[in-house]
Each structure stands twice: as C-alpha cells, then as structure tokens.
Design a protein around this motif. Structure first.
Motif, mmCIF file in Angstrom:
data_model
loop_
_atom_site.group_PDB
_atom_site.id
_atom_site.type_symbol
_atom_site.label_atom_id
_atom_site.label_comp_id
_atom_site.label_asym_id
_atom_site.label_seq_id
_atom_site.Cartn_x
_atom_site.Cartn_y
_atom_site.Cartn_z
ATOM 1 N N VAL A 174 23.975 -45.632 5.289
ATOM 2 C CA VAL A 174 24.512 -44.538 4.480
ATOM 3 C C VAL A 174 24.488 -43.122 5.149
ATOM 4 N N ALA A 175 23.656 -42.964 5.485
ATOM 5 C CA ALA A 175 23.660 -41.331 6.184
ATOM 6 C C ALA A 175 22.401 -41.098 6.826
ATOM 7 N N PHE A 176 22.384 -40.195 7.741
ATOM 8 C CA PHE A 176 21.360 -39.658 8.664
ATOM 9 C C PHE A 176 20.683 -38.355 7.942
ATOM 10 N N LEU A 177 19.393 -38.281 7.794
ATOM 11 C CA LEU A 177 18.664 -37.184 7.369
ATOM 12 C C LEU A 177 17.753 -36.603 8.276
ATOM 13 N N GLY A 178 18.269 -35.385 8.827
ATOM 14 C CA GLY A 178 17.357 -34.879 9.835
ATOM 15 C C GLY A 178 17.592 -33.381 10.347
ATOM 16 N N SER A 179 16.967 -33.298 11.511
ATOM 17 C CA SER A 179 17.199 -31.714 12.048
ATOM 18 C C SER A 179 18.455 -31.692 13.038
ATOM 19 N N ASP A 180 19.096 -30.378 13.081
ATOM 20 C CA ASP A 180 19.983 -30.232 14.396
ATOM 21 C C ASP A 180 19.175 -30.187 15.586
ATOM 22 N N PHE A 181 19.043 -31.276 16.627
ATOM 23 C CA PHE A 181 18.196 -31.414 17.539
ATOM 24 C C PHE A 181 18.685 -30.463 18.829
ATOM 25 N N VAL A 182 20.103 -30.349 18.745
ATOM 26 C CA VAL A 182 20.704 -29.435 19.706
ATOM 27 C C VAL A 182 20.168 -27.961 19.467
#
Length: 361
Positions: A174-182
């Motif tokens: 469905v989707a990804f939940l998380g941080s902006d790792f760059v």
C-alpha cells in the motif's frame, strides 16, 4: 486529474490530523543497564506536511482489498531483526501498544532474526493463520517478492515501515512509512561540519548492505560534504552491519590502519557506540580526539552526548504504531494513502541532549 490531486492532498491532510493526536509509546530497554524508561510523550512520531509525502495515492478500491474493521481483524507484524537493537525493541513495542489501544482483535508478531528467507516464511505463515492486514519492517529492499505476492494473492494489504521495498506501490504494497534517509545523511553531514569546523579525516561506518537506508544515508552524507566541506575528507567506508559489536571491530581496525582519523559518521547509534568503546580502549577520547555523529536517537547515544563522548545524533523515530494504525484506518475508510508518508525527525547535540533525553528510546 485535478480532482484526484485534491483528493490525495485531503487524504494526507486527514491522515496527518489523526496521527498528530496519537501519542506514541516506546520501550526503552536496550543492551546496557544505564537506560531509564523513555518519556513517550516526548517521542511521538508525526508525518511531515502533505507536500512532503509523494507518489500516487492508493485507496482500498484501487488496491482491490475487502473492507475491514480492525477491531474484528487479524493483523500481522513482521519484524526484520532481533530485538537486541533498541530501535527494533521500540518499534515492535510501539506496534503492540497501538494494536491494543486500537482494539485489534488479534495481533500476530514474528521476528526474522536478520534472515531474508525467514522473513518470507514468517509472512507466509501469518497469511496461513488468517492475517488480513500486514505491517512489515523489511530486512532488505529486494527479495520479499514471494511474500508480497502471497499477500496479494489473498488480497491482504501490506504496509511497509522504516525500510522501502523495490516493488510496485498499490500493487505489491500500500505505502511506505518512514524517514527521508537521504535527508538524515545530509543533516548528519551538517552536524559533522559544525563540530569539526569542516576540516579533517572522516570514516563512515556503513549500515547493512541491500537496503535503501544504508544507500540513502551514505549518499546524503557524501554529497553534502562534497558540496559544503571539501576539506573534510572521507578516508574510509566500511560496513558495521548496524551492530554495536561489528562497529567496534571495524573501528578497532581503522584505528590501526587509519590512525589519523579525526571523525566518524556511523549510520546508526549502535555502531557509533561500538566506536566509542574501541576509541576508549585505544586511549583516545571519543567526542574530543575523534568526533562522532550517528543516526537513530537511542537513549545510550543521547546520554553519550550528555557525557561529552559524542557530538551529534540525528533521530530516526521507531515508534511507528500510531502512524501505522492511523494509516490503516484511513485506508479502510476509503481514503487515498500516498506512496511515501515521510515522518519528521529531530536532532540532538550538546545544546539540547540533556533536556531531550526523556524523548530518546
């Protein structure tokens, strides 16, 4: 097209409003005995503004899944790594706590123990046990295709957290939940530039290979140094596999092979804390002789900042429970969920570490 965009923006705005009111709870247990209980009210996870979310929206209708009431549902959570790492402890506990708060009928939990084949079989087993919705913390960005296909065949939606999968959104998940790792890598570079004055020799303790977290945190850091501090030279890059003991071993080797290193960027706190141990054993003063910046926000790393043995920590908040279940509720309510829901992360330095310790995990 305009109606679709407005619908997507409204959906994300609603998701943010719901999430902002949820308090996240985390478990502060770690591998060392100096961890006190974390103040979860300070550690709440929240998504950024709608504009920070990206990708086409995914709705229940588009995904082709049946409508579901979470209070009458079997939900599965697949953890990727052993819960000796404080990030994983806090993440799993947050999912469990929120499932209980929401009133989920039954929560199945598994741990892949850092084995991709086990994570695949774990997910397949949960499907066999009747899981109707899955929350997955992927071990790697690639390789979960058999599990994702098994879920799709049963029309069981999959929500991925903290690591992305290289698959098709609104089809395989469905989707990804998380941080902006760059962005985390860039912020770590900025912190490093500040504490070193933009000069010196830095070693990078890389995370585990095969996932976007390592790739992106490295890219953000390297690109930012190149652009803003060309006199801060990267002289070594070696994997510590996101583990404290491995980080210590790599640092011990680097002390011998690159004795003139003046800074260390660790792509998670556990490796950074391993570096602290190695530097102390070698008679060096971490935080002074060798500057250390890492990513995560664990209680032990923030305490090291307070103690003067560390120089900066960029948070990567593991308390996904409230956001994950708020997202599930919006999804089953018929709203569109963006492909990437990016969360906010704070930063710790010597100016705020002591006051912010209660929010660490």
């Amino acid at each position: 097209m305009m109606i679709q965009r407005r619908s997507r923006t409204l959906a994300v705005a609603c998701l943010l409003a719901a999430t902002a009111t949820l308090a996240a709870t985390g478990c502060s247990k770690s591998e060392t005995s100096d961890s006190a209980s974390a103040d979860s009210s300070q550690g709440a996870q929240a998504a950024k503004s709608p504009e920070s979310s990206s990708g086409s929206g995914c709705s229940l209708q588009t995904y082709g899944a049946p409508k579901l009431d979470l209070k009458d549902a079997v939900v599965g959570f697949s953890q990727s790594e052993k819960e000796a790492n404080p990030f994983r402890i806090a993440e799993t506990q947050s999912i469990k706590d929120e499932a209980k708060k929401v009133g989920v009928k039954k929560l199945l939990t598994t741990n892949a123990q850092s084995q991709l084949s086990k994570q695949i079989s774990d997910i397949q087993d949960m499907l066999s046990q009747g899981a109707q919705f899955l929350i997955v913390a992927p071990l790697n960005s690639d390789g979960l295709e058999p599990a994702l296909k098994a879920a799709a065949a049963k029309k069981v939606p999959v929500l991925t957290i903290d690591r992305k999968v290289n698959s098709t959104a609104c089809k395989d998940y469905v989707a990804f939940l998380g941080s902006d790792f760059v962005e985390q890598g860039k912020r770590a570079a900025d912190a490093m530039i500040k504490v070193t004055g933009g000069k010196g020799k830095v070693a990078i303790l890389l995370g585990a290979s095969g996932n976007n977290v390592t790739t992106d945190r490295t890219k953000g850091f390297v690109d930012q140094l190149k652009a803003k501090a060309p006199d801060l030279k990267i002289v070594a890059q070696q994997t510590g596999e996101f583990a404290r003991d491995k980080g210590q071993q790599v640092m011990e080797q680097l002390i011998q092979s690159k004795p003139d290193i003046t800074a260390v960027y660790a792509e998670n706190d556990e490796m950074g804390l391993g570096a602290v141990t190695a530097l102390k054993a070698a008679g060096k003063k971490p935080g002074k002789d060798v500057k250390i910046v890492s990513v995560d926000g664990t209680r032990n790393a923030v305490q090291a900042l307070v103690n003067g043995e560390y120089n900066g920590v960029i948070e990567s908040n593991p308390r996904f429970g409230p956001l994950a279940f708020a997202t599930a509720q919006k999804f089953y309510g018929g709203e569109e969920i963006p492909e990437n829901v990016i969360i906010t992360d704070r930063a710790y330095d010597e100016s705020n570490a002591k006051a912010s310790l209660g929010g660490a995990f």
